[in-house]
Design a protein around this motif. Structure first.
Motif, PDB file in Angstrom:
ATOM      1  N   VAL A 412       0.947  -1.299   0.069  1.00  0.00           N
ATOM      2  CA  VAL A 412       0.008   0.133  -0.158  1.00  0.00           C
ATOM      3  C   VAL A 412       0.915   1.074  -0.028  1.00  0.00           C
ATOM      4  N   MET A 413       1.762   1.153   0.696  1.00  0.00           N
ATOM      5  CA  MET A 413       2.946   2.541   0.898  1.00  0.00           C
ATOM      6  C   MET A 413       3.555   2.673  -0.464  1.00  0.00           C
ATOM      7  N   TYR A 414       3.732   1.500  -1.184  1.00  0.00           N
ATOM      8  CA  TYR A 414       4.549   1.531  -2.562  1.00  0.00           C
ATOM      9  C   TYR A 414       3.514   2.320  -3.669  1.00  0.00           C
ATOM     10  N   ASP A 415       2.156   2.084  -3.340  1.00  0.00           N
ATOM     11  CA  ASP A 415       1.219   2.572  -4.361  1.00  0.00           C
ATOM     12  C   ASP A 415       1.125   3.983  -4.030  1.00  0.00           C
ATOM     13  N   LEU A 416       1.052   4.428  -2.831  1.00  0.00           N
ATOM     14  CA  LEU A 416       1.026   5.688  -2.244  1.00  0.00           C
ATOM     15  C   LEU A 416       2.468   6.519  -2.623  1.00  0.00           C
ATOM     16  N   TRP A 417       3.547   5.733  -2.815  1.00  0.00           N
ATOM     17  CA  TRP A 417       4.754   6.443  -3.202  1.00  0.00           C
ATOM     18  C   TRP A 417       4.417   6.604  -4.683  1.00  0.00           C
ATOM     19  N   LEU A 418       4.101   5.712  -5.497  1.00  0.00           N
ATOM     20  CA  LEU A 418       3.771   5.880  -6.939  1.00  0.00           C
ATOM     21  C   LEU A 418       3.134   7.124  -7.249  1.00  0.00           C
ATOM     22  N   ARG A 419       1.914   7.394  -6.357  1.00  0.00           N
ATOM     23  CA  ARG A 419       1.097   8.467  -6.640  1.00  0.00           C
ATOM     24  C   ARG A 419       1.675   9.766  -6.366  1.00  0.00           C
ATOM     25  N   HIS A 420       2.568   9.703  -5.271  1.00  0.00           N
ATOM     26  CA  HIS A 420       2.754  10.977  -4.906  1.00  0.00           C
ATOM     27  C   HIS A 420       3.837  11.700  -6.068  1.00  0.00           C
ATOM     28  N   HIS A 421       4.525  10.950  -6.795  1.00  0.00           N
ATOM     29  CA  HIS A 421       5.343  11.576  -7.862  1.00  0.00           C
ATOM     30  C   HIS A 421       4.526  12.302  -8.907  1.00  0.00           C
ATOM     31  N   VAL A 422       3.263  12.201  -8.909  1.00  0.00           N
ATOM     32  CA  VAL A 422       2.409  13.053  -9.751  1.00  0.00           C
ATOM     33  C   VAL A 422       1.923  14.419  -9.310  1.00  0.00           C
ATOM     34  N   ILE A 423       2.218  14.538  -8.043  1.00  0.00           N
ATOM     35  CA  ILE A 423       1.632  15.971  -7.301  1.00  0.00           C
ATOM     36  C   ILE A 423       2.803  16.905  -7.557  1.00  0.00           C
ATOM     37  N   LYS A 424       2.245  17.943  -8.004  1.00  0.00           N
ATOM     38  CA  LYS A 424       3.175  19.154  -8.051  1.00  0.00           C
ATOM     39  C   LYS A 424       2.864  20.407  -7.437  1.00  0.00           C
ATOM     40  N   TYR A 425       3.664  20.840  -6.679  1.00  0.00           N
ATOM     41  CA  TYR A 425       3.334  22.334  -6.102  1.00  0.00           C
ATOM     42  C   TYR A 425       4.466  23.203  -5.883  1.00  0.00           C
TER      43      TYR A 425
END
Length: 425
Positions: A412-425
């Motif tokens: 689950v953490m790995y899935d979250l890790w993948l998703r955080h890469h597409v967040i830009k701010y």
């Protein structure tokens, strides 16, 4: 014009023509050499690819050549047996996982009453144990940080399961969740920075899905880690995450490497609380090769009879219930019974990491009428391959406290890790 000058001009023209011819000849020669070289290299490449694929095919008659070839190239790069073609991109998974372990940081909002709705799970047992284990594991892991400025993602610790235990109505749950998130928005700058795109919450019970539906900005913006990834309740693939519904503790040890002892073609027993389950029971309950019961097996019939049926079956049918998901999938994986996913539009847990076709059979609900023939048409070698791969993925569908490498929490953490890469701010 004198004869001498005319002669000089003719000589100059001849020299230019000779140079042009020489240049054309050189270019023609270069083109021919390039074409010959390219042809030779292409032939060699095709030749080596053919023999590599041929040798791979002879090593495994189950998988197709391209998949086997990919495994031949990638697996030899790793020291352990954890990486194989069970993963869509073995090398990427290996490297990304290691980077995640080193760098990933999560900040948990400390606000809320830990004795009522937030911070701690209601319990860590039963078919909603995944929610409880995540709440426990995140605090036991290396990913936790006390500095929000170091965090990649922010965990909103809402336990709707705990609210249910207190007898709170869905309407009041929605009000509580809304007020809580509003307080985080006003107290901290992090939600407003991304409109919640780098925030996530976890709920396994369907009550959590229903309670948060009334907070649109939460379900549309934040990452939802849910056991019921149904599209009709707003699940957004590639943003949200399908949490495996694992019924722990398991009543019996893990099964596996025993396919020759499994004599029943397919097994299912459960409540008829969905259309597909009603059809499954009606069509196959009297079949002699499929063990289909139109109700749960009564405990009075014997000790752990239901669980023991998994041990004796090759395939375990997993139709969706009141939601698209079912704890039966994780049960099947644990007991070594190849899961047959009988559902439409199910974003399977870790689907972007694991190749489910390597250890399960995925069907649509319409296939229920041909179920037995589909299973009987699967070659014995394919059955053995699916069973062996199933044993390899069991560790991904097991919760531990404290968490261990590659278990359900880390996936689950790995899935979250993948998703955080597409967040830009």
């Amino acid at each position: 014009m004198t004869a001498g000058k005319l002669y000089q001009q003719l000589q100059q023209q001849q020299q230019v023509q000779q140079s042009m011819c020489s240049l054309k000849g050189s270019l023609r020669t270069l083109a021919i050499l390039t074409l010959v070289s390219f042809t030779y290299l292409s032939f060699n490449s095709l030749h080596s690819t053919y023999f590599s694929s041929s040798s791979s095919i002879s090593a495994s008659s189950v998988s197709l050549a391209p998949a086997t070839k990919k495994t031949t190239i990638l697996v030899e790069d790793f020291d352990d047996d954890e990486i194989s073609d069970l993963y869509h991109s073995p090398r990427v998974f290996k490297l990304n996982y290691e980077e995640m372990e080193r760098n990933f940081k999560i900040f948990i909002y400390p606000d809320g009453d830990p004795n009522t709705f937030y911070q701690t799970p209601r319990k860590m047992t039963g078919k909603y144990a995944s929610e409880g284990y995540f709440f426990q594991n995140i605090r036991e892991s290396r990913f936790l940080t006390q500095d929000p400025d170091q965090a990649h993602l922010f965990f909103i610790p809402i336990s709707c399961h705990k609210m249910r235990g207190k007898g709170i109505s869905y309407e009041n749950m929605t009000i509580i969740v809304d007020n809580y998130v509003e307080s985080l928005k006003s107290k901290y700058p992090y939600w407003n920075r991304t409109l919640g795109a780098d925030h996530f919450f976890v709920t396994c019970h369907d009550v959590g899905v229903r309670a948060t539906e009334g907070v649109p900005f939460l379900i549309k913006n934040a990452i939802r880690v849910v056991c019921s990834p149904s599209y009709d309740v707003g699940f957004i693939p590639h943003k949200d995450i399908a949490l495996p519904q694992v019924l722990q503790p398991f009543a019996l040890p893990a099964g596996g490497n025993d396919v020759e002892k499994r004599t029943t073609l397919g097994f299912w027993a459960g409540h008829r609380n969905s259309r597909i389950r009603v059809i499954l029971a009606r069509v196959w309950e009297n079949d002699t090769e499929l063990d289909i019961s139109n109700n749960r097996i009564n405990r009075a019939t014997g000790h752990l009879v239901y669980q023991k049926r998994f041990y004796g079956s090759k395939y375990c049918i997993c139709p969706g219930g009141s939601q698209v998901n079912s704890a039966r999938i994780a049960d099947s994986i644990h007991y070594g019974c190849i899961p047959v996913i009988l559902s439409n539009y199910y974003d399977l847990p870790f689907n972007d990491i694991l190749d489910w076709h390597k250890f399960s059979v995925i069907l649509t609900e319409q296939d229920v009428y041909r179920l037995k023939q589909i299973l009987k048409d699967i070659p014995d070698k394919k059955l053995v391959s699916l069973h062996k791969n199933l044993v390899k993925v069991q560790k991904h569908f097991q919760w531990n406290s404290p968490p261990v490498k590659y278990d359900a929490f880390h996936m689950v953490m790995y899935d979250l890790w993948l998703r955080h890469h597409v967040i830009k701010y």
